[in-house]
Design a protein around this motif. Structure first.
Motif, short mmCIF file in Angstrom:
data_model
loop_
_atom_site.label_atom_id
_atom_site.label_comp_id
_atom_site.label_asym_id
_atom_site.label_seq_id
_atom_site.Cartn_x
_atom_site.Cartn_y
_atom_site.Cartn_z
N ASP A 182 -6.13 1.99 8.06
CA ASP A 182 -6.51 1.98 6.64
C ASP A 182 -5.35 1.47 5.78
OD1 ASP A 182 -8.94 2.98 7.37
OD2 ASP A 182 -8.48 5.05 6.85
N LEU A 183 -4.15 1.92 6.09
CA LEU A 183 -2.98 1.48 5.32
C LEU A 183 -2.76 -0.03 5.46
CD1 LEU A 183 -0.47 4.37 6.01
CD2 LEU A 183 -0.87 3.39 3.76
N LEU A 184 -2.80 -0.51 6.72
CA LEU A 184 -2.59 -1.94 6.96
C LEU A 184 -3.70 -2.77 6.31
CD1 LEU A 184 -1.39 -1.88 10.68
CD2 LEU A 184 -0.04 -2.49 8.67
N ARG A 185 -4.93 -2.26 6.37
CA ARG A 185 -6.05 -2.99 5.76
C ARG A 185 -5.84 -3.15 4.26
NH1 ARG A 185 -10.50 0.84 5.41
NH2 ARG A 185 -9.33 1.36 3.52
N ASP A 186 -5.47 -2.07 3.59
CA ASP A 186 -5.30 -2.14 2.14
C ASP A 186 -4.10 -2.99 1.75
OD1 ASP A 186 -7.51 -0.60 2.00
OD2 ASP A 186 -6.50 1.25 1.36
N ALA A 187 -3.02 -2.90 2.53
CA ALA A 187 -1.86 -3.75 2.26
C ALA A 187 -2.23 -5.21 2.48
CB ALA A 187 -0.69 -3.35 3.16
N ASP A 188 -3.05 -5.47 3.48
CA ASP A 188 -3.52 -6.83 3.75
C ASP A 188 -4.37 -7.36 2.59
OD1 ASP A 188 -4.01 -9.19 5.09
OD2 ASP A 188 -5.61 -8.37 6.33
N ILE A 189 -5.24 -6.51 2.07
CA ILE A 189 -6.08 -6.91 0.93
C ILE A 189 -5.21 -7.25 -0.28
CG2 ILE A 189 -7.77 -6.06 -0.74
CD1 ILE A 189 -9.00 -4.43 1.58
N ARG A 207 0.78 -17.27 -4.81
CA ARG A 207 1.78 -17.21 -3.74
C ARG A 207 3.16 -16.83 -4.29
NH1 ARG A 207 -0.37 -20.23 0.86
NH2 ARG A 207 -2.36 -21.16 0.27
N HIS A 208 4.09 -16.57 -3.37
CA HIS A 208 5.47 -16.19 -3.72
C HIS A 208 5.48 -15.00 -4.68
CE1 HIS A 208 6.80 -19.94 -1.85
NE2 HIS A 208 5.93 -20.58 -2.59
N ARG A 209 4.58 -14.06 -4.48
CA ARG A 209 4.51 -12.91 -5.37
C ARG A 209 3.99 -11.70 -4.60
NH1 ARG A 209 -0.66 -12.55 -7.54
NH2 ARG A 209 0.09 -11.68 -9.49
N PHE A 210 3.94 -10.55 -5.26
CA PHE A 210 3.44 -9.35 -4.59
C PHE A 210 2.38 -8.68 -5.45
CE2 PHE A 210 7.02 -7.78 -7.12
CZ PHE A 210 6.48 -6.66 -7.73
N GLU A 211 1.53 -7.90 -4.79
CA GLU A 211 0.50 -7.11 -5.46
C GLU A 211 0.49 -5.72 -4.83
OE1 GLU A 211 -1.72 -7.39 -7.85
OE2 GLU A 211 -1.61 -9.51 -8.41
N VAL A 212 0.21 -4.72 -5.67
CA VAL A 212 0.09 -3.34 -5.19
C VAL A 212 -1.39 -2.99 -5.11
CG1 VAL A 212 0.69 -0.93 -5.62
CG2 VAL A 212 2.29 -2.75 -6.26
N PHE A 213 -1.79 -2.43 -3.99
CA PHE A 213 -3.19 -2.03 -3.81
C PHE A 213 -3.53 -0.92 -4.79
CE2 PHE A 213 -6.70 0.24 -1.84
CZ PHE A 213 -7.54 -0.80 -1.49
N ALA A 262 0.87 -1.18 0.00
CA ALA A 262 0.00 0.00 0.00
C ALA A 262 0.90 1.23 0.00
CB ALA A 262 -0.92 0.00 1.21
N LEU A 263 0.76 2.07 -1.02
CA LEU A 263 1.57 3.28 -1.13
C LEU A 263 0.89 4.42 -0.37
CD1 LEU A 263 2.38 3.05 -4.95
CD2 LEU A 263 3.83 2.33 -3.04
N GLY A 264 1.68 5.14 0.45
CA GLY A 264 1.12 6.26 1.19
C GLY A 264 0.59 7.32 0.25
N SER A 265 -0.64 7.74 0.44
CA SER A 265 -1.24 8.76 -0.42
C SER A 265 -2.12 9.66 0.44
CB SER A 265 -2.06 8.10 -1.54
OG SER A 265 -3.11 7.32 -1.00
#
Length: 547
Positions: free
Chosen positions: A262-269, A279-285, A251-254
């Motif tokens: 809110d930041l942790l929730r979106d990074a968790d999503i 798995r073994h990968r990343f996603e950007v909110f 989750a990028l700070g905006s």
């Protein structure tokens, strides 16, 4: 006292005192002697005496008065000197005691500060890994948000990390080994960050997070890749090589973020999107995930309201004899009578119920509704299958609660059957076996659902003494009667042979065509269910058709 040699009466007294040893003389004899006591109040402090060595000279009463006056002055002076000495001594003693107490307090303050520092560290750090904990991270996120508000050019990101397969490792090799694994993971993550600009925290369980400053958004993705690469190599614990991985959400700070949650929730999503994507990968909110998150929250709120309003009801799909389609029983399937979206199948809400921890409560609502409908639904000799997930068997008193519900609703145990998947048997087979035994003793049968898709262990069939096997729909859909050796015919034939040897009933799921029905009959399967016979329907619809 006044003695004068020229006056025999005083001289005789002087000789007497000397003879008695009360006074002693030295030096030349004095001609006259005058003494007065040094008095302070009623207390005698000493004596003031004067002597005359001149013959014929003595002391008068005025001399005595003068000497008495002088003695008072001397006594007062001595008392002031004594008081000053005592005061000085008292000050010195006070200073000594103050110095000692100051040193003692300084040591106590130092010890207290050390204890406070340790307590503060314990409060803000994870006891297992030594990393900052969720509270520490939340505080730093608050600071980062405040910095962002002061300086719009300031950029930061939160990476939410969840270990892959950790539960499997923990359950298979034990919690102690799992703890060692977490410590090693924490050390590897710590080596990925930049000192002074980033921090890594353990949020609990197998969840970690990184708060990092950014020069550009690509920095967060590079950090995510470093974290993933850090776990490529196995972790060696007690001679074992443990392989795990990590899924990362970013989750990028905006400007629209106002709270750490809110930041942790979106990074968790975003992390869950990465995990579901392989798995073994990343996603950007992003906005798409944001919309999904809002929909998820809305669905969860609707779900909670729906539970209180009893909007979740059972729909019943008949289990029939394949030769004549006569009904022998039903499977109860959950549906949601949503006031706005209509009747929803579990696929529309099951993941939300699981994530919010409401799934078990929903199941029990369906169990109770189904049992209360049994008197109107079932004909003599028929039954209803109720689906139990693995989570139910974590409760050691499951059978007691279920049997109590049977008694409360007034149905016969033979009218209700428990349907489970093979995965449920793996979590705690000892406890599950005991639950099954107690249920069988009371007349409740057990059906094994989706047989053939999991471990399909023969030892489980023997150990748990299943009453019914349900052939998974994937084998029925691939059935080709014209080719006895092709498709899934051989598998279905083997399942039927196995069930006969164990004296178990067999139900084929997912029968959708006449060809499938005929193929199953040709192989010797007697029972089935599927859209070819009937879709799941509400009790009202079933009773109306009987009309």
């Amino acid at each position: 006292w006044h003695y004068d040699r020229s006056k025999p009466e005083t001289y005789d007294e002087l000789q007497r005192l000397e003879a008695n040893g009360e006074i002693s003389t030295s030096g030349p004899d004095a001609q006259a002697w005058l003494g007065v006591p040094l008095m302070l109040g009623e207390r005698v402090m000493g004596l003031l005496a004067v002597q005359s060595y001149t013959p014929g000279s003595g002391y008068s009463d005025r001399d005595r008065e003068l000497l008495t006056f002088i003695s008072y002055q001397i006594a007062n002076g001595l008392e002031r000197q004594r008081a000053a000495a005592e005061l000085k001594h008292a000050y010195a003693d006070l200073e000594r005691r103050v110095s000692e107490r100051t040193l003692e307090l300084s040591e106590q303050i130092e010890v207290r500060e050390q204890i406070e520092q340790r307590l503060k560290h314990q409060v803000l750090h994870d006891s297992l890994t030594g990393l900052p904990n969720r509270a520490y991270l939340r505080d730093q996120l608050t600071r980062a948000l405040a910095h962002r508000e002061r300086d719009p050019d300031y950029c930061f990101a939160v990476l939410f990390m969840d270990l892959d397969r950790f539960k499997v490792i923990n359950d298979s090799v034990g919690h102690l080994v799992g703890d060692v694994l977490l410590k090693e993971v924490a050390q590897r993550f710590s080596k990925c960050i930049r000192g002074g600009r980033d921090m890594v925290a353990r949020l609990g369980g197998d969840e970690f997070a990184i708060l990092m400053e950014l020069d550009n958004p690509d920095g967060a993705m590079r950090m995510a890749q470093r974290v993933i690469e850090a776990l490529r190599e196995p972790v060696r614990v007690e001679g074992k090589e443990l392989f795990t991985g990590v899924s990362v959400g970013i989750a990028l700070g905006s400007p629209h973020y106002t709270s750490p949650e809110d930041l942790l929730r979106d990074a968790d999503i975003a992390m869950y999107r990465a995990k579901s994507g392989g798995r073994h990968r990343f996603e950007v909110f992003d906005e798409e995930l944001h919309d999904q998150a809002l929909q998820l929250l809305e669905t969860e709120s609707d779900l909670r309201r729906g539970m209180t309003r009893h909007e979740f009801v059972p729909y019943f799909q008949p289990i029939v004899r394949l030769d004549d389609a006569s009904i022998v029983g039903y499977e109860a399937l959950m549906r949601w009578n949503h006031p706005e979206r209509g009747v929803l199948a579990p696929g529309a809400f099951l993941h939300v119920a699981e994530a919010s921890g409401n799934m078990e409560a929903l199941d029990w609502q369906i169990f109770e509704h189904s049992m209360r409908m049994i008197p109107r639904l079932l004909a003599p000799g028929q039954y209803v299958n109720l689906n139990f997930s693995p989570r139910h068997f974590r409760s050691p008193d499951l059978d007691e609660r279920f049997l109590q519900l049977i008694e409360t609703t007034g149905v016969e145990p033979s009218q209700v059957r428990i349907e489970i998947t093979e995965g449920a048997l793996l979590e705690n087979p000892e406890q599950i076996g005991q639950v099954f035994s107690r249920l069988r003793e009371r007349g409740v049968h057990i059906a094994l659902d989706d047989f053939g898709t999991g471990y399909s262990s023969l030892s489980y069939l023997h150990r748990f003494r299943m009453h019914t096997l349900k052939i998974d729909r994937s084998f029925v859909g691939d059935l080709r009667p014209e080719d006895e050796e092709g498709g899934s015919c051989a598998i279905v034939r083997a399942i039927l042979a196995l069930s006969r040897s164990q004296h178990m009933d067999v139900v084929a799921e997912g029968v959708e065509t006449e060809a499938q029905r005929q193929g199953l009959l040709a192989l010797g399967c007697e029972l089935g269910q599927g859209y070819f016979f009937a879709r799941p329907e509400s009790l009202h619809t079933i009773l109306s058709r009987r009309g």
